[in-house]
Every structure is written in C-alpha cells, then in structure tokens.
Design a protein around this motif. Structure first.
Motif, PDB file in Angstrom:
ATOM      1  N   GLU A 408       0.826  -1.205   0.000  1.00 46.40           N
ATOM      2  CA  GLU A 408       0.000   0.000   0.000  1.00 46.40           C
ATOM      3  C   GLU A 408       0.865   1.262   0.000  1.00 46.40           C
ATOM      4  N   ARG A 409       1.936   1.232   0.808  1.00 51.34           N
ATOM      5  CA  ARG A 409       2.823   2.393   0.852  1.00 51.34           C
ATOM      6  C   ARG A 409       3.542   2.577  -0.486  1.00 51.34           C
ATOM      7  N   TRP A 410       3.896   1.478  -1.131  1.00 52.24           N
ATOM      8  CA  TRP A 410       4.539   1.556  -2.440  1.00 52.24           C
ATOM      9  C   TRP A 410       3.592   2.149  -3.481  1.00 52.24           C
ATOM     10  N   ASN A 411       2.330   1.807  -3.409  1.00 53.48           N
ATOM     11  CA  ASN A 411       1.360   2.316  -4.369  1.00 53.48           C
ATOM     12  C   ASN A 411       1.162   3.826  -4.237  1.00 53.48           C
ATOM     13  N   VAL A 412       1.458   4.363  -3.069  1.00 49.07           N
ATOM     14  CA  VAL A 412       1.388   5.814  -2.864  1.00 49.07           C
ATOM     15  C   VAL A 412       2.724   6.466  -3.195  1.00 49.07           C
ATOM     16  N   TYR A 413       3.807   5.822  -2.750  1.00 50.85           N
ATOM     17  CA  TYR A 413       5.132   6.422  -2.885  1.00 50.85           C
ATOM     18  C   TYR A 413       5.603   6.476  -4.338  1.00 50.85           C
ATOM     19  N   LYS A 414       5.432   5.387  -5.084  1.00 50.48           N
ATOM     20  CA  LYS A 414       5.983   5.312  -6.436  1.00 50.48           C
ATOM     21  C   LYS A 414       5.462   6.419  -7.347  1.00 50.48           C
ATOM     22  N   PRO A 415       4.151   6.638  -7.457  1.00 47.26           N
ATOM     23  CA  PRO A 415       3.701   7.736  -8.324  1.00 47.26           C
ATOM     24  C   PRO A 415       4.145   9.112  -7.827  1.00 47.26           C
ATOM     25  N   ALA A 416       4.257   9.277  -6.505  1.00 46.52           N
ATOM     26  CA  ALA A 416       4.729  10.568  -5.980  1.00 46.52           C
ATOM     27  C   ALA A 416       6.177  10.816  -6.383  1.00 46.52           C
ATOM     28  N   ARG A 417       6.991   9.765  -6.315  1.00 45.57           N
ATOM     29  CA  ARG A 417       8.396   9.894  -6.726  1.00 45.57           C
ATOM     30  C   ARG A 417       8.494  10.119  -8.230  1.00 45.57           C
ATOM     31  N   GLU A 418       7.690   9.397  -8.996  1.00 50.34           N
ATOM     32  CA  GLU A 418       7.697   9.567 -10.441  1.00 50.34           C
ATOM     33  C   GLU A 418       7.278  10.985 -10.822  1.00 50.34           C
ATOM     34  N   GLU A 419       6.345  11.543 -10.083  1.00 51.05           N
ATOM     35  CA  GLU A 419       5.923  12.919 -10.353  1.00 51.05           C
ATOM     36  C   GLU A 419       7.087  13.888 -10.201  1.00 51.05           C
ATOM     37  N   GLN A 420       7.927  13.670  -9.184  1.00 51.01           N
ATOM     38  CA  GLN A 420       9.094  14.535  -8.992  1.00 51.01           C
ATOM     39  C   GLN A 420      10.081  14.388 -10.145  1.00 51.01           C
ATOM     40  N   PHE A 421      10.197  13.169 -10.678  1.00 50.91           N
ATOM     41  CA  PHE A 421      11.045  12.991 -11.859  1.00 50.91           C
ATOM     42  C   PHE A 421      10.526  13.843 -13.015  1.00 50.91           C
ATOM     43  N   ARG A 422       9.212  13.799 -13.247  1.00 54.79           N
ATOM     44  CA  ARG A 422       8.641  14.541 -14.373  1.00 54.79           C
ATOM     45  C   ARG A 422       8.841  16.044 -14.178  1.00 54.79           C
ATOM     46  N   ILE A 423       8.724  16.520 -12.949  1.00 53.66           N
ATOM     47  CA  ILE A 423       8.948  17.946 -12.671  1.00 53.66           C
ATOM     48  C   ILE A 423      10.382  18.333 -13.022  1.00 53.66           C
ATOM     49  N   LYS A 424      11.332  17.481 -12.639  1.00 49.13           N
ATOM     50  CA  LYS A 424      12.742  17.788 -12.912  1.00 49.13           C
ATOM     51  C   LYS A 424      13.076  17.649 -14.392  1.00 49.13           C
ATOM     52  N   GLU A 425      12.400  16.730 -15.067  1.00 44.57           N
ATOM     53  CA  GLU A 425      12.609  16.614 -16.516  1.00 44.57           C
ATOM     54  C   GLU A 425      12.125  17.874 -17.226  1.00 44.57           C
ATOM     55  N   ASP A 426      10.982  18.405 -16.796  1.00 44.85           N
ATOM     56  CA  ASP A 426      10.489  19.655 -17.375  1.00 44.85           C
ATOM     57  C   ASP A 426      11.451  20.800 -17.085  1.00 44.85           C
ATOM     58  N   LYS A 427      12.038  20.791 -15.907  1.00 38.25           N
ATOM     59  CA  LYS A 427      13.045  21.805 -15.573  1.00 38.25           C
ATOM     60  C   LYS A 427      14.230  21.714 -16.538  1.00 38.25           C
ATOM     61  N   ALA A 428      14.675  20.488 -16.863  1.00 32.29           N
ATOM     62  CA  ALA A 428      15.793  20.320 -17.792  1.00 32.29           C
ATOM     63  C   ALA A 428      15.429  20.848 -19.175  1.00 32.29           C
ATOM     64  N   ARG A 429      14.211  20.556 -19.632  1.00 29.90           N
ATOM     65  CA  ARG A 429      13.792  21.050 -20.946  1.00 29.90           C
ATOM     66  C   ARG A 429      13.748  22.575 -20.961  1.00 29.90           C
ATOM     67  N   ARG A 430      13.228  23.148 -19.879  1.00 28.20           N
ATOM     68  CA  ARG A 430      13.132  24.609 -19.797  1.00 28.20           C
ATOM     69  C   ARG A 430      14.519  25.245 -19.758  1.00 28.20           C
ATOM     70  N   GLU A 431      15.401  24.691 -18.936  1.00 29.96           N
ATOM     71  CA  GLU A 431      16.727  25.289 -18.794  1.00 29.96           C
ATOM     72  C   GLU A 431      17.601  25.012 -20.010  1.00 29.96           C
ATOM     73  N   SER A 432      17.271  23.981 -20.787  1.00 25.89           N
ATOM     74  CA  SER A 432      17.945  23.782 -22.071  1.00 25.89           C
ATOM     75  C   SER A 432      17.724  24.998 -22.962  1.00 25.89           C
ATOM     76  N   ARG A 433      16.486  25.457 -23.041  1.00 28.91           N
ATOM     77  CA  ARG A 433      16.190  26.653 -23.831  1.00 28.91           C
ATOM     78  C   ARG A 433      16.863  27.884 -23.246  1.00 28.91           C
ATOM     79  N   LEU A 434      16.839  27.995 -21.912  1.00 29.01           N
ATOM     80  CA  LEU A 434      17.442  29.162 -21.265  1.00 29.01           C
ATOM     81  C   LEU A 434      18.952  29.201 -21.478  1.00 29.01           C
ATOM     82  N   ASN A 435      19.594  28.038 -21.479  1.00 30.97           N
ATOM     83  CA  ASN A 435      21.042  28.008 -21.723  1.00 30.97           C
ATOM     84  C   ASN A 435      21.375  28.587 -23.092  1.00 30.97           C
ATOM     85  N   THR A 436      20.633  28.163 -24.111  1.00 31.05           N
ATOM     86  CA  THR A 436      20.887  28.665 -25.457  1.00 31.05           C
ATOM     87  C   THR A 436      20.577  30.158 -25.555  1.00 31.05           C
ATOM     88  N   GLU A 437      19.504  30.590 -24.907  1.00 31.15           N
ATOM     89  CA  GLU A 437      19.161  32.019 -24.921  1.00 31.15           C
ATOM     90  C   GLU A 437      20.226  32.849 -24.215  1.00 31.15           C
TER      91      GLU A 437
END
Length: 447
Positions: A408-437
């Motif tokens: 039960e704890r895994w079913n709550v924890y795993k998607p929460a952790r995955e969500e943080q990955f997606r947030i950081k991936e979006d940060k990388a995409r955003r800062e990729s553009r900012l680096n070039t700018e």
C-alpha cells in the motif's frame, strides 16, 4: 611575434576573447543544480554561436531505478541535494543503480551548419570510462575522479573532465541522448571562449567516435598466445585488424582509449598497431605490440601519466583492461585518409571483445557520417550470478499485514516519486532553452 615557446606559451599572450559557460545550475536561484535527463529523449545542453572554442567540459552523473517506498517524503526529499542517490543509507532508501547507463546514453556534438555530428560516442566511453566501469586516472586531456567507496562497481557515479580544445566558427551544439528506459541525473559545466574575428580557414575541428567488435573475428582463439604456430603467421597488410579509426579528410589523429575483455586467459596484447596514411597499401607506421603502443611493456602496468596509461587494470577486474594513448606532441597527420588499426592477438588470432573511442581533428565538412551501434549492442559482457529460486515460508498474520502495508505504501510512494522525476525533466527542458538564450545574449553583447 613572441619568441616564447613551451606547452603553456598561450598564457603569456593577451588575447581578445570573452568567456562563457553552459551549466546545469538552477536558474531559479535554488539548489537543484542538475538536470534530470528524460528516458528515451535527447536534451540539448546548449547551443553556442561562434566564432568560439570550448575549452573545458566537466560532468558528473548518476542513474537509479526506484525499487521500494523510502521512509523519506518523496516531495521533500526531491528538494534536497541528491546525496541519498549516491550513498543510499541502509534501510532509508532503496534505489537500484543501473550499472550500464554509461553506454545507454550518448554524447553528441555538432559543429557549425553541419547536419551530421562530429562527436558521437557513449557518454562513459567518451570520457574514458570503458565497460561502464570508472577508474580514477589523470591524463592531460581527460580525467576521472571516483570516490574510494564507489570503486570496483559498474555504473559508479564519478566526475569526468575533458580539456581538448574544440573550436567552431558558426555554432556548437552539445546534446545528450538518453536511450535508457529511466532518467538520469547530470551536472555539467561547459566552458568556452568567444572571439570577434572568424577562425582561420585551416582550423581543424575536434572529432570523436566509438567502435566495438564483439567478438573480434579471430582464426585461432583456442591456440595459445605466443606459440610458434601463431607467431609464424604473417600479417603485413593488416587484414582483419581491429579498426580504431577509418576516416577521410585532412587532419590529425590525437589518440584513443581502448577496452579489451580477454577470454583465453593468457595474454591479449601481442597484436601490433598499424597506421595506413592517405590510402597506402602497406602501413607506414608499424608497432611492436598493443602494450607497446600504450607505452607499456611486458604487459600492462598500473599507472596513469599525462599521455598514456592504465585506467582500469585487468588484474583488478573480471578480465578486462582499459588503457589510453594521446598523441598530443606526436599527432598522426593525414591529408586524404587515415586508418588506425591494431591486431587482436598476433595476426588476429584472438576473439576478444574490443571497444575504443578515437579522437582526432580535421577540417569540415565531416566527410563520413559517424555511426553508432544500437544500445543493446553497446552493453558490456559481465559475469552473472545464477538465479536464486526462493520459496516463501508460511506467513503469520503479522507478516501478512506487513506485506500488505508495504504494498500500500509503495502504491502511494511510487507515483509521488515519479511525479518529482517529471517535474525535474520539465526543468531540464526549460533550462535547455534558457542556456541557449543566455549564450546568445553573451554573444550579442560581445559582437
């Protein structure tokens, strides 16, 4: 003209240049100074308008797969420095490190207006990490820094640096291609200079490519090395040699790293290096043995010097050696074509696993597109433990409740952790553009 000479003579001359840097620093002003490179995606670390020259690349990385529900809050822990991912505390976090991500990710660099890259290699092998197995070493153009407690592990996190100068006239584009099924953490600093005047038309551009033969096509792997039967076989034209580099154009070869996984259990380094310059039928540069090409003798030693040495010694592994040789003061020059080869065993009688990264400079355009093996053909061969067949004993009510609570704890924890990955991936995409700018703003201000 200055009469000053020597390796560091450029430090004695004032030059008109402006420094710049592409980096993974948190552009929000916070302390998440790394990017999460998404699985199955290519991320541009930045594009730099020329004329200019990359002078230094530093990176460090980590790659892990979430295996269990940590007792740390996934959201709060995501805002902390990722030290837990490097040193998982016992019983606090359980991440299973991907041992082979150094070959599942690629580094790709494209110069000017070319539609083909001039650098394309596995991320680890480019920085002299052979077989995904980092080893501490320091040479003039490359170094790897590995914590002692991480030594002896496939996929161990470490820092890497490259000091090869990489000039460009119009544009430099640096990309990381993640062909893994999970993201990985990347910190980086890419330092460069900008110039107001175009580069000389004879400027040679940095190139790097990776090659592997697994296995090498040996005619007698069951025959002992250095036996009279093998030693009396002739090989004057290099037929069947392992190819480190085969390139057209005008430039100079500046070295390689080589990883050899040996299977006979004897000696793998009896083959000679052979260089074929500008289409010659017979090599004009002939060596006396693979260990001799790497400036060792009577086998390989445990040392690392500015131009040559051992990164990982075969005696400290499960049977593979990682070596390097850099032609900094003795580059091999070519005007039309260069083929760099080494025998895999004398007259190519051994069937070992060889892989190498070649480094060279040549004028543009890059004559031949650089190719890379698919990810499944890049993975190293490693020993595997036999599969364990476990049977579960009869469970008490407390054990059943514990297992149920864990799930039960895994079913709550795993998607929460995955969500943080997606947030950081979006940060990388955003800062990729900012680096070039940001790089473009620096360039515009310096014109």
């Amino acid at each position: 003209m200055s009469n000053v000479s020597g390796l560091f003579k450029d430090l004695t001359t004032i030059k008109k240049a402006r420094n710049g840097r592409l980096a993974s620093w948190d552009q929000r002003g916070k302390n998440q100074d790394y990017w999460e490179i998404p699985a199955g995606e290519s991320i541009t670390l930045g594009e730099i308008e020329g004329p200019g020259c990359i002078t230094h690349i530093w990176m460090t990385s980590s790659c892990r797969r979430v295996k269990s529900p940590s007792i740390l809050d996934p959201k709060l822990n995501a805002s902390a420095a990722p030290v837990m991912e490097i040193h998982p505390a016992l019983g606090v976090i359980w991440d299973d490190y991907d041992p082979f991500y150094y070959r599942k990710a690629l580094i790709k660099i494209t110069w000017d207006d070319q539609d083909t890259p001039s650098v394309l290699a596995p991320f680890g092998d480019f920085f002299c990490i052979g077989n995904c197995y980092p080893g501490n070493f320091s040479s003039l153009p490359f170094n790897v820094s590995l914590k002692p407690e991480e030594a002896g592990r496939y996929g161990a996190p470490c820092s890497v640096s490259c000091y090869f100068p990489m000039p460009f006239n119009k544009k430099a584009k640096i990309e990381i291609i993640n062909e893994n099924d999970i993201p990985f953490i990347l910190y980086f600093n890419i330092d460069y200079e900008m110039y107001k005047e175009p580069l000389d038309e004879n400027t040679a551009y940095f190139h790097a490519s990776w090659h592997r033969e697994n296995p090498c096509d040996g005619w007698g792997p069951d025959i002992q090395v250095n036996s009279p039967e093998v030693n009396n076989v002739t090989n004057l034209k290099g037929d069947g040699n392992y190819v480190v580099l085969d390139v057209e154009g005008t430039g100079h070869y500046v070295g390689c790293n080589l990883t050899v996984k040996h299977y006979q259990g004897s000696w793998w380094g009896e083959g000679n290096d052979m260089f074929f310059i500008d289409g010659e039928e017979y090599p004009s540069l002939n060596g006396t043995g693979t260990e001799d090409y790497f400036n060792h003798a009577w086998g390989m030693q445990r040392n690392a010097f500015p131009f040559f040495g051992t990164i990982v010694h075969e005696g400290d592994t499960d049977g593979f050696q990682v070596s390097y040789r850099f032609h900094i003061t003795d580059p091999v020059r070519f005007e039309k074509h260069l083929k760099v080869t080494i025998e895999h065993g004398h007259a190519n009688h051994l069937s070992d696993d060889w892989s190498s990264t070649a480094y060279w400079y040549q004028t543009l355009p890059t004559a031949q597109p650089i190719e890379i093996l698919p990810v499944e053909e890049r993975l190293p061969n490693v020993p595997k433990l036999p599969e364990r067949k476990l049977t579960q004993p009869e469970l008490t009510e407390e054990m059943k409740a514990a297992r149920s609570s864990y799930e039960e704890r895994w079913n709550v924890y795993k998607p929460a952790r995955e969500e943080q990955f997606r947030i950081k991936e979006d940060k990388a995409r955003r800062e990729s553009r900012l680096n070039t700018e940001f790089a473009k703003k620096l360039r515009d201000d310096y014109k």
